[in-house]
Design an enzyme around this catalytic site. Sequence first.
Site, PDB file in Angstrom:
ATOM      1  N   GLY A  44       0.826  -1.200   0.000  1.00 16.05           N
ATOM      2  CA  GLY A  44       0.000   0.000   0.000  1.00 16.05           C
ATOM      3  C   GLY A  44       0.854   1.241   0.000  1.00 16.05           C
ATOM      4  N   SER A  45       0.191   2.393   0.037  1.00 18.30           N
ATOM      5  CA  SER A  45       0.887   3.669   0.002  1.00 18.30           C
ATOM      6  C   SER A  45       0.022   4.727   0.663  1.00 18.30           C
ATOM      7  CB  SER A  45       1.189   4.065  -1.448  1.00 18.30           C
ATOM      8  OG  SER A  45       1.876   5.289  -1.521  1.00 18.30           O
ATOM      9  N   GLY A  46       0.676   5.803   1.129  1.00 18.19           N
ATOM     10  CA  GLY A  46      -0.065   6.941   1.679  1.00 18.19           C
ATOM     11  C   GLY A  46      -0.847   6.634   2.933  1.00 18.19           C
ATOM     12  N   SER A  47      -0.405   5.644   3.726  1.00 15.24           N
ATOM     13  CA  SER A  47      -1.077   5.245   4.968  1.00 15.24           C
ATOM     14  C   SER A  47      -2.506   4.762   4.739  1.00 15.24           C
ATOM     15  CB  SER A  47      -1.082   6.398   5.988  1.00 15.24           C
ATOM     16  OG  SER A  47       0.224   6.719   6.372  1.00 15.24           O
ATOM     17  N   GLY A  59      -5.371   2.427   4.786  1.00 16.25           N
ATOM     18  CA  GLY A  59      -5.674   1.205   5.515  1.00 16.25           C
ATOM     19  C   GLY A  59      -4.857   0.987   6.771  1.00 16.25           C
ATOM     20  N   ARG A  89      11.029   4.946  -3.386  1.00 16.86           N
ATOM     21  CA  ARG A  89      10.594   6.005  -4.309  1.00 16.86           C
ATOM     22  C   ARG A  89      10.929   7.356  -3.725  1.00 16.86           C
ATOM     23  NH1 ARG A  89       6.661   8.135  -1.267  1.00 16.86           N
ATOM     24  NH2 ARG A  89       5.266   6.778  -0.095  1.00 16.86           N
TER      25      ARG A  89
END
Length: 891
Positions: free
Chosen positions: A153-156, A158, A281
């Site tokens: 995932g990304s961006g927190s 979940g 990234r």
Amino acid sequence: MRRVLLLIESNTTGTGRQFARCAADLGVTPVLLTADPGRYAYVAQDGLEHVLVDTSDERTVLDRVRALAENWQIAGVTSSSEYYIATAAACARALGLPGPAPEAVRACRDKREQREILRAAGVAGPAFAVARTVAQVHAAGIPYPVVIKPCQGSGSVGVRLCADREQADAHAARLLQAAGNERGLPVPAEILVEQYLTGSEHSVEVFRGRSVATVDKHLGPPPWFVETGHDTPSRLPADRVRLLVEAAEEAVAALGLDWGAVHVELRLGPDGARIVEVNPRLAGGMIPDLLRRAYGVDLVRAQVRAAVGLPAEPPGPALGSASIRFLMAERPGVVGDTVQATAAALAVAGVAAAEFYCGAGAAVAPAEDFRGRFGHVISASERTDGAAPAAADLGLARLRSAVRDAADDDDGDGVRTGRLSTALNPQAHAIVYGADPAADAAEELRLISEVDRAHLVMLTERGVIAAAHSARLLAQIERLRGTDFAQLRDRPMPRGVYLAYEGLLSELLGDEVGGVLHTGRSRNDLGATTVRLRAREHCVGLLDAVDALAESLLDRAVKYQDVVMPAYTHGQPAVPITFGHYLVGVAASVVRGYTDLVAAGAEIEVNPLGAGAVGGTSVPIDPARTAELLGFTGVAVNSVDAVASRDFALRLLAGISTLGVTVTRVARDLSVWTSEESGLLHLADDLVGSSSMMPQKRNPFLLEYIQGKASASLGYYVGAASAMASAGYTNAIAVGTEAMRQLWPGLREGAAAATLLRLVVDGATPDEQRMNRRAADGFTAATYLAERLVAAGVPFRTAHHEVGRRVLAALDAGAPLDADGASGTDLDPAAVAAASAYGGGPGGGTVVRAVDLLRERMSGPRGLLAARRGRWAEAAAMLDEAARTIVGDGK
């Protein structure tokens, strides 16, 4: 054959657009490979060339890239989206182009595999376990609260802090039921259960294996981990920054990420730095923009250059500082006038950029991840002393003024009054109208439980109580804290908050366990300890408000150093000064007040815990250990003094009362100068009110609140001193309870008055022409003319009478003052102010010199406060770790 940089999909927060523009600047054509170009508004806006392809399938993308290579010279393949970096890396490798190792990227993107690699390499991180069913979450055995997150995932998205099993089960079930992520990509049916790391949050930006920048991060309220802002460079001491850098570089090396940019998130506690997450990234959250402003390094450009095989410019040391604050809803709301709010934010000194991501009328709600953010403010400064964060905070408050609660109806939001176009500034609204009646009880319980944890750790380490009992108590206390003491909210408290809380623990755990909590202490020393912990938070809030007021005054002083106005004595124009000169004068008093308050706060650094009721205890306790765990610098030397004294409260109230006198006097000046008759200053719409009956009114009513709140602190001082004076020198309700009732509102009102005055100073615009005209019409050059006559040989008293006669003649004739006899004398108010360079007058660059001197005077007490904050944070992390160890050993 044209050279092309293939960009596989994009992020949605601005960096993707910068990738494309950088490529074009390098003479390389950017081409976006995407399944949906409509996802990115900049594609159409910039006319970005794109190729449709199913980017969810790596083999399909690779085939398309190879086909494109037959007609184009592919210079590089990369992505600004974490979801597609592995695919881009695989394509780059297949074509023999620069890029990270695909296997390293894939391992890093799988949070489970990343954790296992870092653990094997000995890199510090949280305890963790993988769960594929809800039952496995609890079976992992990690003490609550725990963090539950997707393995990819990304961006927190979940990621949630779960305080107990019920919350953990519900969130785990939600994640495990998801077949795909927000991009529609498939996700594995497994999740991570992790230890909750405490301490301050930071990131280290790494390029080609080496640190290039450090960032202090701000998070929203739990249970979510939404980043609300960033500050760079980190304001931590150099030795603490070094811990972050060493941990980040060690983690990057262990993961084999030696190419390009890597974003490493960490928590820093007393036991050092621990890795929260490594992202293969470039950082998101507009961090590259901050680095460009603070360090002069463009990581986007460096990443693009690396992708097309060009050398990247080496980064240098920080040249200044930069901050960003994201706009998020505190409750469901509706966005109003974005144009005016944006303009107001951009008017803040130091704010470099401000924008909304949505238009007027958009509905907003509290965020669970980065997608809930709907605007931002970026600030920059040549200094690294906190100016950039302060400007970003103020700019954000200006943006937030456009958001109103969804519950407000069109006639009840206080906006559409006819003359006013915006709602009251949200910070001012919270001060004037808002208060949480349950806040004090919740705050007391939180502080009591913090002392309990330290006391239990100490008793366990000393062998006074059984470790198993301590483990059960600590675990239960943590569960109560995780639910914000929900079980106590409606519970009868006939003998006060503490006994109700202790009674609940005994009820839940039995008297044999719950009854040991109070060993070796009394409510007397407990109360003396919690009142000091509580005073810390109130003092910090007060000092931050006063610091921000001082900075605002100093910033505006420089901005308005050439805006000429009359100084007034006895309500009449006296001599010409500048508005900036007046503001520096006020700032001097505020800086003295700040210094006094920091000094008064030193008295809350002594730990009274262990004094018992009044005569200590025979239990072999260790007050020095509880002092360490609670962040105190020492222990009380006498048990009577420990429980009897609340001297610090009087000194704090005396300090804010003294400062309050200055604040009240300034509010009176501003009240006169903003009147229609004077008209020297204009206040923004979000700082004034209208009338329910008179539509023409623009009432600067906040100035009346400032006067009332600043004066109230003096009353609270008298109340506290009077209560204490009635008691003997021992533990006394009059001192520990009644006098302390005066402290909290006294400090709150002082902070509120300082904040309101800062808002008014920031939002006040001088009418330069009117100020200059009042200085001229008020004959403020008269004293200067008399002094010029003295310089020509005329005795002062004779010159004084002569100039007085000329003023009368000028009034009768409706003419300006006659400078006859003082050859070459310019009586223009600006010239007179510029000539008044002695005795601290406004001329000769004294404003800027005074601003620099006052900032230097602020640096000492600021450093003391920063050291206290750092010690408190480190102690909290140390206490968390000690409690976790006991709980873990007790299982």
